[in-house]
Enzyme design. Structure first.
Site, PDB file in Angstrom:
ATOM      1  N   ASN A  27       0.814  -1.212   0.000  1.00 12.72           N
ATOM      2  CA  ASN A  27       0.000   0.000   0.000  1.00 12.72           C
ATOM      3  C   ASN A  27       0.856   1.273   0.000  1.00 12.72           C
ATOM      4  OD1 ASN A  27      -2.534   1.085  -0.185  1.00 12.72           O
ATOM      5  ND2 ASN A  27      -2.903   1.149   2.012  1.00 12.72           N
ATOM      6  N   CYS A  47      -3.095   1.199   6.947  1.00 10.21           N
ATOM      7  CA  CYS A  47      -2.319  -0.041   6.968  1.00 10.21           C
ATOM      8  C   CYS A  47      -3.221  -1.253   6.787  1.00 10.21           C
ATOM      9  CB  CYS A  47      -1.567  -0.147   8.300  1.00 10.21           C
ATOM     10  SG  CYS A  47      -0.572  -1.631   8.445  1.00 10.21           S
ATOM     11  N   TRP A  48      -2.825  -2.141   5.875  1.00  7.10           N
ATOM     12  CA  TRP A  48      -3.600  -3.345   5.610  1.00  7.10           C
ATOM     13  C   TRP A  48      -3.344  -4.423   6.669  1.00  7.10           C
ATOM     14  CZ3 TRP A  48      -2.602  -4.310  -0.350  1.00  7.10           C
ATOM     15  CH2 TRP A  48      -3.102  -3.212  -1.069  1.00  7.10           C
ATOM     16  N   GLU A  49      -2.346  -4.181   7.491  1.00  4.74           N
ATOM     17  CA  GLU A  49      -1.999  -5.146   8.534  1.00  4.74           C
ATOM     18  C   GLU A  49      -1.591  -6.494   7.938  1.00  4.74           C
ATOM     19  OE1 GLU A  49      -5.208  -5.127  11.340  1.00  4.74           O
ATOM     20  OE2 GLU A  49      -5.227  -2.952  11.467  1.00  4.74           O
ATOM     21  N   CYS A  50      -0.878  -6.411   6.819  1.00  2.55           N
ATOM     22  CA  CYS A  50      -0.408  -7.647   6.185  1.00  2.55           C
ATOM     23  C   CYS A  50       0.884  -8.126   6.837  1.00  2.55           C
ATOM     24  CB  CYS A  50      -0.185  -7.424   4.694  1.00  2.55           C
ATOM     25  SG  CYS A  50       1.215  -6.334   4.315  1.00  2.55           S
TER      26      CYS A  50
END
Ligand code: SF4
Ligand code: SF4
Length: 144
Positions: A27, A47-50
């Site tokens: 991202n 944040c996608w928290e991947c």
């Protein structure tokens, strides 16, 4: 829970050509601060928290920011990446500590060539439906 960079641990990937966390973030959230030469997650609410940045950082400088309801109560979530696994140390509000270990992919960074064995893309077919590497005869068609 979004990621954030511990400034004391980050070495800016030693100012090499490729900054790992900047390179890996899907991202484009990670950026290198021009003055401090350290990385920051510039938009944590996006944040996608991947946790790709957590796993790739060679300095273990990327942690996970726990939600506000556990931070003031002394809770924490700390990842530690190994060569084939990642250990998450969770400290609960009541002081209990639990560790969770998971295997991670060990593919060498930058070693994957997603276009290997695929034909060259034909730009003249840019407006055609389907994918460049698929035979149009097998493409689904929209019936009238
Ligand atoms: Fe800093 Fe780690 Fe990002 Fe490299 S990958 S710039 S050491 S946070
Ligand atoms: Fe980017 Fe994923 Fe790290 Fe969030 S957790 S900053 S989306 S790489």
């Amino acid at each position: 829970m979004p990621s954030f960079v511990i400034q004391e641990k980050c070495d800016g990937c030693k100012e090499q050509d490729r900054v790992s966390c900047v390179y890996i973030c899907p991202n484009n959230l990670m950026a290198l601060d021009k003055d401090s030469k350290k990385a920051v997650n510039q938009e944590v609410d996006q944040c996608w928290e991947c946790y790709s940045c957590v796993k790739i950082c060679p300095q273990h400088a990327v942690e996970v920011r726990a939600y506000a309801d556990i931070v003031p109560m002394d809770g924490s979530v700390v990842p530690l990446r190994g060569s084939d696994s990642i250990v998450w140390t969770i400290k609960f509000r009541n002081g209990n500590v639990k560790k969770f270990k998971f295997p991670i992919r060990t593919t060498v960074e930058g070693s994957i060539n997603p276009y290997a064995g695929k034909p060259e893309a034909d730009i003249s077919k840019l407006d055609s439906p389907g994918f460049f590497n698929m035979d149009s005869a097998y493409m689904p068609r929209i019936s009238d």
